[in-house]
Design a protein around this motif. Sequence first.
Motif, short mmCIF file in Angstrom:
data_model
loop_
_atom_site.label_atom_id
_atom_site.label_comp_id
_atom_site.label_asym_id
_atom_site.label_seq_id
_atom_site.Cartn_x
_atom_site.Cartn_y
_atom_site.Cartn_z
N GLU A 434 0.83 -1.20 0.00
CA GLU A 434 0.00 0.00 0.00
C GLU A 434 0.87 1.26 0.00
OE1 GLU A 434 -2.55 -0.30 3.34
OE2 GLU A 434 -4.05 -1.54 2.32
N LYS A 435 1.95 1.24 0.79
CA LYS A 435 2.86 2.38 0.84
C LYS A 435 3.53 2.60 -0.51
CE LYS A 435 6.91 4.16 3.26
NZ LYS A 435 7.95 3.89 4.30
N GLU A 436 3.96 1.48 -1.14
CA GLU A 436 4.61 1.59 -2.45
C GLU A 436 3.64 2.13 -3.50
OE1 GLU A 436 6.93 -1.27 -5.69
OE2 GLU A 436 6.37 -2.03 -3.71
N GLU A 437 2.37 1.68 -3.42
CA GLU A 437 1.37 2.16 -4.37
C GLU A 437 1.12 3.66 -4.20
OE1 GLU A 437 -3.29 1.31 -5.64
OE2 GLU A 437 -2.26 0.02 -4.20
N LYS A 438 1.05 4.13 -2.93
CA LYS A 438 0.85 5.55 -2.68
C LYS A 438 2.03 6.37 -3.17
CE LYS A 438 -2.17 5.09 1.36
NZ LYS A 438 -2.32 5.36 2.82
N GLU A 439 3.26 5.87 -2.93
CA GLU A 439 4.45 6.59 -3.39
C GLU A 439 4.49 6.66 -4.91
OE1 GLU A 439 7.67 4.53 -1.61
OE2 GLU A 439 7.46 5.49 0.36
N THR A 440 4.10 5.57 -5.58
CA THR A 440 4.08 5.56 -7.04
C THR A 440 3.07 6.57 -7.57
OG1 THR A 440 4.68 3.22 -7.05
CG2 THR A 440 3.73 4.12 -9.07
N THR A 441 1.87 6.61 -6.94
CA THR A 441 0.84 7.57 -7.36
C THR A 441 1.32 9.00 -7.15
OG1 THR A 441 -0.85 5.97 -6.73
CG2 THR A 441 -1.56 8.25 -7.07
N ALA A 442 1.95 9.27 -5.99
CA ALA A 442 2.46 10.61 -5.72
C ALA A 442 3.55 11.01 -6.71
CB ALA A 442 2.99 10.68 -4.28
N GLU A 443 4.41 10.04 -7.07
CA GLU A 443 5.47 10.32 -8.04
C GLU A 443 4.87 10.64 -9.42
OE1 GLU A 443 9.07 10.99 -9.81
OE2 GLU A 443 8.58 10.80 -7.67
N PRO A 471 -0.73 12.93 0.10
CA PRO A 471 0.46 13.01 -0.75
C PRO A 471 0.15 13.22 -2.23
CG PRO A 471 0.13 10.77 0.06
CD PRO A 471 -0.81 11.65 0.81
N THR A 472 -0.92 12.57 -2.72
CA THR A 472 -1.25 12.72 -4.14
C THR A 472 -1.67 14.15 -4.45
OG1 THR A 472 -1.96 10.42 -4.21
CG2 THR A 472 -2.67 11.84 -6.02
N LEU A 473 -2.50 14.73 -3.58
CA LEU A 473 -2.98 16.10 -3.80
C LEU A 473 -1.85 17.10 -3.67
CD1 LEU A 473 -5.42 17.91 -4.33
CD2 LEU A 473 -5.82 17.97 -1.86
N SER A 474 -1.00 16.93 -2.66
CA SER A 474 0.09 17.88 -2.45
C SER A 474 1.11 17.83 -3.58
CB SER A 474 0.78 17.60 -1.11
OG SER A 474 1.32 16.29 -1.09
N ALA A 475 1.26 16.66 -4.21
CA ALA A 475 2.22 16.53 -5.30
C ALA A 475 1.68 17.03 -6.63
CB ALA A 475 2.65 15.07 -5.45
#
Length: 597
Positions: A434-443, A471-475
């Motif tokens: 889940e963390k990796e998926e969130k980081e990928t989306t934010a990237e 993280p997604t919105l802020s990025a």
Amino acid sequence: ERDKEEMEAELHSTLTEADLMGTQVVFRSGSPLNAFDLRRAACETARSIVVMAHGESQSAADASTLRVVIALKTFPKLMGHVVVEVLDKEMEYLMKIIGGRHIESLVTHETLARMSLGAVKQPGIAIVYDQLLGFDGDEFYTATWPEMAGKPFGACVEHFPMAIAIGVVCSDGSVILKPDNDFPLTADTGIVVVAEDDDSYEAIQTPYQIEVGNMPPKKPDPDSPDRLLFVGWTDNVKGMLEILNSIFDPGTEVHMLNRTPTADRLERLAEQGMADPARALPNLEITHIVGNPAVWRTLRNLDLNSYRCMLVISDENEVGDLMASDSHNLACILLLRHHNELSTIELSRTAEKESFGMSRSPEVRTLYQETKEREAAAIAAAAAAAGVNLNAGGRGGMRRRSLLEMEDEAKFIQMVEANELNAETKEEPTQEQEKEEKETTAEEEFQRAAAQPIFCEILDTRTQQLVASHPTLSASCHFLVSNRLVSKVLAMVAEDRKVAAILTILLGGDINVSLKPAEIYVGQAERVSFFAVAKRAQRLNEVCLGYQQHSNPTEIFINPKDKEVPKYWTDIDFIVISKDEKISRHAKGGKGGRSGA
């Protein structure tokens, strides 16, 4: 004039005891226009007084502020200085005439416009301003250093290893930011620095030995954005357009999208002295678009991929409620950021409607009807050949269905069964997944933001906390918390009156705070110290304040403590102070930015 309990409840709903850090906040109800109510708030003995702008319009707010200044002048003696927020530049002079030596005025609308529009040209600079202002990180300090007498200003780099010198205070009290490198220092010259604390730095007798080296070859400057989308309308649009005209090249297109009718916009600009925008803004080509930017039916008609960047400001129709204004802006930026996906979904739905005969197009409906009639005739012929009565009921009957429908239904059943099977056998994702998926989306969102930056103004700090936790919105967007920046500037001047002259120059346009890529100062495989970068920046008549990493743009390093450590400066932007002739073309001449203290 609000109720005391109501103000206390609002404060505690926004700030915790930890946020206040021991500060005691006392509320008093009354009119700030009334001298008696001001006396109840102990204005006469206050170390400083802050008068914030408040009113339905820019002119009404400044008129109310002027009335408060007049009321304060009725007191025979004020112990502290008065910090006044002014919205109209022309009213600033009147405030100083009425208030006299007690007044420190700040034109916040112009300051915010310059910061936000500077961010349009340089994504990430808003974060720099947010960290540079306030009391959380390094601050501005001024002191005289007799041991620096006879040395040039450029020598401050090697004599102040724990601070960064950005300017001087002359013997007559005037402040100069970014003076020439050969500006002579005297025993009475105050040196303005950015440092962790007033006792965290000193001028060392033996200068630090710096191996500067050679700068890489100069590369051509990148082209300016050729088309901007400007969303929102406010009283300060005239000033913002003038700043855009001063920082962008001729031929830049600005498309203005908001709900204010075009005739009303032109009338408002004319009232503010811009009767002929084309003549007043020779570098800009203005196009007016009327519509609600927070709904897709407005944005679907625009060629959104053609804009190099987009700016969303708080619209005057929404600013009465800070949270409602921020919600409106968030809806705007999410629609703008995901417009390609929305267009794809819309096209897919249109295709579905057309394929099932639901299109509004008469041609498509006729074609669909003819196809169904041919299918029905083919089925009837096949049934007659097989001796099946299509109209009969019971076991021998047959429903009136096309072979295509039957085949599609079979495929659909197979697909549903396969999905149910997958759902039964699919394992729940782990926390790491889940963390990796969130980081990928934010990237992915960060890459989108870099390709087509969107800049958004938000007013309420609670919205900033919401954005920061997502993280997604802020990025996906560059956010500028305008009320937070105004509060920081007012608080800094209230705490130390001498800072007002520094901020006036730093935020007034005479001096430019900017982000510049590392390849301007450092070779691709070169390993040098921050000291060397600072000395190289001096060759371009700049002061290097720190740096920002591409991988984590929210983390800013101002006045880094490891200046002597050699590093590879890849994926880095340096924060520099310079005299940008393009941005300050209307500023007064002289060596460096100058202001009376």
